[in-house]
Design an enzyme around this catalytic site. Structure first.
Site, PDB file in Angstrom:
ATOM      1  N   SER A  57       0.854  -1.185   0.000  1.00  0.00           N
ATOM      2  CA  SER A  57       0.000   0.000   0.000  1.00  0.00           C
ATOM      3  C   SER A  57       0.888   1.232   0.000  1.00  0.00           C
ATOM      4  CB  SER A  57      -0.877   0.005   1.264  1.00  0.00           C
ATOM      5  OG  SER A  57      -1.522   1.247   1.444  1.00  0.00           O
ATOM      6  N   TYR A  72      -1.624  -0.758  10.845  1.00  0.00           N
ATOM      7  CA  TYR A  72      -1.778  -0.992   9.406  1.00  0.00           C
ATOM      8  C   TYR A  72      -0.558  -0.485   8.636  1.00  0.00           C
ATOM      9  CZ  TYR A  72      -3.631  -0.901   4.673  1.00  0.00           C
ATOM     10  OH  TYR A  72      -3.797  -1.096   3.316  1.00  0.00           O
TER      11      TYR A  72
END
Length: 259
Positions: free
Chosen positions: A142, A155
């Site tokens: 990501s 995350y």
């Protein structure tokens, strides 16, 4: 990369980016092993793609955040007698909020799925690829992996791990016949933010899974080892190169602070 008649395994295949990988690879003639928790969604997708493209599609319903799940998945593939040519570690989710206020159990599951499952599945499937001198691993990281994320601390850290892990294995295996590719999307129009539980974790204009997966497969075919789709996302990923660490934290923290 010719996947005609070869097997691809996609985790998190029931929706979003994983589903798009399955659809676009089936169109290229790849057989599929589809993995996610939702068996009914996987069965519907497998049936649709098999009929439409004449490929085989196997369904394995598992929760990959469970410690034993990766080895169970590998054993089921062995029983099905499928040699995985392309492994796509896509399954993952995020949490959002002040670290101490987010469920510790939920953050543990996040680490198990985003990190531990990726490592375990890569470790299990890589040896057969090396024996064949052929194979590819796509790890979905990501833009979150390029800098710390206040209010999404776990995350961001998991995706930084995935990016570093993939880069390292890409170098290790550069002359061994196996490719590694880190796919680093930004905000995408999927169920991701529903799972997170807030839209305030969404930064920038959302891209479509169809478009970014198509671009990712093109970049992989061109020999790239990582890809950030979208100029805004790419510039954001490079932020830490142009500002201090404190400035980066201030900017990103301001974007992600719970409203």
């Amino acid at each position: 990369m010719n996947l005609q008649g070869k097997w691809t395994l996609v985790t998190g295949a029931s929706s979003g980016i994983g589903e798009q990988f399955a659809r676009q690879l089936a169109e290229k003639g790849s057989h599929l092993v589809l993995v996610a928790r939702s068996e009914s969604k996987l069965n519907n997708l497998a049936s649709e793609l098999s009929k439409k493209h004449g490929i085989q599609a196997k369904v394995i319903a598992l929760d990959l955040s469970k410690e034993s799940a990766p080895s169970e998945l590998y054993q089921q593939c062995q029983q099905l007698k499928v040699d995985i040519e392309l492994l796509i570690n896509n399954a993952g989710f995020a949490t959002h909020g002040l670290f101490e206020q987010v469920s510790g159990e939920r953050q543990h599951e996040e680490i198990m799925l985003n990190v531990a499952a990726v490592v375990s599945l890569t470790h299990l499937f890589l040896p057969s690829m090396l024996r064949r001198n052929s194979g590819t691993v796509i790890n979905v990281a990501s833009t979150a992996g390029f800098q710390p994320l206040p209010y999404m601390a776990v995350y961001g850290a998991t995706k930084a791990f995935v990016l570093s892990f993939t880069d390292a294995l890409s170098w290790e295996n550069r002359e061994r016949g196996v490719k590694f590719f880190a796919f680093c999307p930004g905000s995408t129009d999927t169920d991701f933010f529903k799972v997170v539980g807030t839209e305030s974790a969404s930064v920038g204009k959302k891209d479509t899974p169809e478009r970014i997966v198509k671009l990712a497969l093109r970049k992989l075919a061109q020999g790239k080892t990582y890809f950030v789709p979208g100029m805004q996302n790419y510039m954001g990923a490079q932020l830490s190169r142009f500002v201090t660490r404190k400035q980066s934290l201030r900017i990103v923290g301001g974007m992600l602070k719970p409203r």
